[in-house]
Design an enzyme around this catalytic site. Structure first.
Site, PDB file in Angstrom:
ATOM      1  N   LEU A  83       9.971 -20.868  -3.406  1.00  0.00           N
ATOM      2  CA  LEU A  83       9.040 -20.008  -3.110  1.00  0.00           C
ATOM      3  C   LEU A  83       7.649 -20.145  -3.716  1.00  0.00           C
ATOM      4  O   LEU A  83       7.641 -20.028  -4.863  1.00  0.00           O
ATOM      5  CB  LEU A  83       9.453 -18.651  -3.045  1.00  0.00           C
ATOM      6  CG  LEU A  83       8.502 -17.370  -2.453  1.00  0.00           C
ATOM      7  CD1 LEU A  83       8.481 -17.451  -1.041  1.00  0.00           C
ATOM      8  CD2 LEU A  83       8.999 -16.064  -3.050  1.00  0.00           C
ATOM      9  N   HIS A 102       2.080   3.152  -8.989  1.00  0.00           N
ATOM     10  CA  HIS A 102       1.946   1.930  -9.188  1.00  0.00           C
ATOM     11  C   HIS A 102       3.241   1.385 -10.019  1.00  0.00           C
ATOM     12  O   HIS A 102       3.842   0.215  -9.879  1.00  0.00           O
ATOM     13  CB  HIS A 102       0.765   1.446 -10.042  1.00  0.00           C
ATOM     14  CG  HIS A 102      -0.381   1.803  -9.075  1.00  0.00           C
ATOM     15  ND1 HIS A 102      -0.840   1.535  -8.034  1.00  0.00           N
ATOM     16  CD2 HIS A 102      -1.709   2.497  -9.524  1.00  0.00           C
ATOM     17  CE1 HIS A 102      -2.024   2.008  -7.390  1.00  0.00           C
ATOM     18  NE2 HIS A 102      -2.333   2.616  -8.695  1.00  0.00           N
ATOM     19  N   ASP A 142       0.869  -1.175  -0.048  1.00  0.00           N
ATOM     20  CA  ASP A 142      -0.070   0.124   0.060  1.00  0.00           C
ATOM     21  C   ASP A 142       0.875   1.162   0.004  1.00  0.00           C
ATOM     22  O   ASP A 142       2.035   1.341   0.533  1.00  0.00           O
ATOM     23  CB  ASP A 142      -0.951  -0.061   1.323  1.00  0.00           C
ATOM     24  CG  ASP A 142      -2.113   1.020   1.105  1.00  0.00           C
ATOM     25  OD1 ASP A 142      -2.572   1.563   0.217  1.00  0.00           O
ATOM     26  OD2 ASP A 142      -2.573   1.478   2.139  1.00  0.00           O
TER      27      ASP A 142
HETATM   28  C1  IPE Z   1      -5.695  -2.613  -0.055  1.00  0.00           C
HETATM   29  O1  IPE Z   1      -5.116  -1.379  -0.291  1.00  0.00           O
HETATM   30  C2  IPE Z   1      -5.830  -3.176  -1.355  1.00  0.00           C
HETATM   31  C3  IPE Z   1      -4.373  -3.354  -2.053  1.00  0.00           C
HETATM   32  C4  IPE Z   1      -3.068  -3.089  -1.686  1.00  0.00           C
HETATM   33  C5  IPE Z   1      -4.294  -4.135  -3.371  1.00  0.00           C
HETATM   34  P1  IPE Z   1      -6.388  -0.243  -0.409  1.00  0.00           P
HETATM   35  O2  IPE Z   1      -5.470   1.112  -0.455  1.00  0.00           O
HETATM   36  O3  IPE Z   1      -7.275  -0.319  -1.357  1.00  0.00           O
HETATM   37  O4  IPE Z   1      -7.099  -0.070   0.992  1.00  0.00           O
HETATM   38  P2  IPE Z   1      -7.736   1.007   1.649  1.00  0.00           P
HETATM   39  O5  IPE Z   1      -8.885   1.320   0.819  1.00  0.00           O
HETATM   40  O6  IPE Z   1      -6.840   1.902   2.079  1.00  0.00           O
HETATM   41  O7  IPE Z   1      -8.429   0.404   3.100  1.00  0.00           O
HETATM   42  C1  IPE Z   2      -1.637   0.112  -3.156  1.00  0.00           C
HETATM   43  O1  IPE Z   2      -1.542   1.496  -3.347  1.00  0.00           O
HETATM   44  C2  IPE Z   2      -1.929  -0.461  -4.564  1.00  0.00           C
HETATM   45  C3  IPE Z   2      -3.398  -0.682  -4.964  1.00  0.00           C
HETATM   46  C4  IPE Z   2      -4.257  -0.654  -4.345  1.00  0.00           C
HETATM   47  C5  IPE Z   2      -3.473  -1.516  -6.247  1.00  0.00           C
HETATM   48  P1  IPE Z   2      -2.687   2.410  -3.284  1.00  0.00           P
HETATM   49  O2  IPE Z   2      -2.972   2.749  -4.812  1.00  0.00           O
HETATM   50  O3  IPE Z   2      -3.778   2.205  -2.624  1.00  0.00           O
HETATM   51  O4  IPE Z   2      -1.828   3.957  -2.699  1.00  0.00           O
HETATM   52  P2  IPE Z   2      -2.530   4.958  -1.532  1.00  0.00           P
HETATM   53  O5  IPE Z   2      -2.761   4.088  -0.559  1.00  0.00           O
HETATM   54  O6  IPE Z   2      -3.483   5.671  -2.089  1.00  0.00           O
HETATM   55  O7  IPE Z   2      -1.325   5.945  -1.265  1.00  0.00           O
HETATM   56 MG    MG Z   3      -3.894   2.487  -0.593  1.00  0.00          MG
END
Ligand code: IPE
Ligand code: IPE
Ligand code: MG
Length: 245
Positions: free
Chosen positions: A130, A36, A19
């Site tokens: 793994l 990303h 995240d």
């Molecule tokens: C969880 O992260 C999903 C992934 C990392 C793929 P999100 O960024 O979507 O989660 P919330 O919305 O902060 O809970």
């Molecule tokens: C995690 O990073 C990747 C996915 C959920 C696909 P985010 O896109 O949620 O990035 P933040 O949390 O908004 O910074």
């Molecule tokens: Mg996120």
């Protein structure tokens, strides 16, 4: 390959919520999708670090069933991106003897993404290193609901045992081949599960790290492993050890 410096209990199954990509990008004046893109190197470094440390199962959250709520542009980018990362990296992962697995559900998921996931599984199916599971279009509650619905179908056909146990449920989960999660890591500073591996993490140790995913590397993984090795997992048991006696 460089080895981690600590010794101690290595978790067999590590799960990671990758995240913080959007915040990483926006802080640099970039759009979310650039974040990303930057996460790919972090993932490869963490996979190599997991192999070096002796982790047996690494499961990462790449796209949740809730992530469809994002802008059409971001969703489209993420679909293409997942497909491309698999294409770009599968040979390298194959060389590392990694067994790639997909866990997730088909509805809404682009068929071209499913094709790449299945192709990567096929390419690496005989590997013995793994086990790397990519959760794409995954949600923990949805997984449990689907398991219950499937049990109802099997009950009608007389295929369900009279009593449902932990093991019965496990057999109906998408992760039926994976052991429970030992260590659950989330990057970005958020301290929540966000519907990841709910059943499987019942007794996991949680490590929340204040680093955005594109900045994450094997050293961060190893620091979480080191933290894990200091934890006392009791699973409900207790030890009576009065101080000084
Ligand atoms: C969880 O992260 C999903 C992934 C990392 C793929 P999100 O960024 O979507 O989660 P919330 O919305 O902060 O809970
Ligand atoms: C995690 O990073 C990747 C996915 C959920 C696909 P985010 O896109 O949620 O990035 P933040 O949390 O908004 O910074
Ligand atoms: Mg996120």
């Amino acid at each position: 390959m460089k080895k981690p410096k600590f010794s101690g209990n290595i978790p067999s199954h590590v799960a990671i919520v990758m995240d913080g990509n959007g915040r990483w990008a926006n802080a640099r004046g970039l759009t979310r999708v650039e974040g990303h893109r930057a996460g790919e190197t972090a993932l490869m470094d963490v996979i190599e670090g997991a192999i070096a440390a002796g982790v047996k199962y690494l499961t990462v959250f790449a796209f949740s069933t809730e992530n469809w709520k994002r802008s059409p542009d971001e969703v489209k980018f993420l679909m293409n991106y997942n497909r491309e990362v698999l294409l770009r990296r599968r040979d390298q992962l194959n060389q590392w003897n990694v067994k790639i697995r997909w866990v997730g559900t088909r509805p809404k998921l682009w068929p071209s993404v499913i094709d790449q996931l299945v192709a990567a599984e096929k390419l690496t199916k005989n590997n013995t290193g793994l086990v790397f599971t990519m959760c794409v279009n995954y949600g923990g509650r949805g997984e449990i609901i689907e398991a219950i619905n499937q049990m109802l179908v099997d009950k009608d056909q007389g295929k369900l045992p009279a009593k449902i146990t932990d093991k019965t449920v496990q057999k109906y989960l998408l992760t039926k081949d994976l052991p429970d999660v030992d260590l659950f890591i989330r990057s970005s500073g958020e301290q929540r599960i966000s519907n990841f591996l709910l059943w499987q993490s019942a007794y996991a140790e949680f490590v929340f790290m204040d680093v955005l995913w594109p900045d994450f590397n094997r050293e961060h993984l190893w620091s979480a492993l080191s933290e894990y090795s200091k934890r006392n997992r009791r699973f409900g048991k207790a030890e009576d050890k009065p101080k000084g006696r």
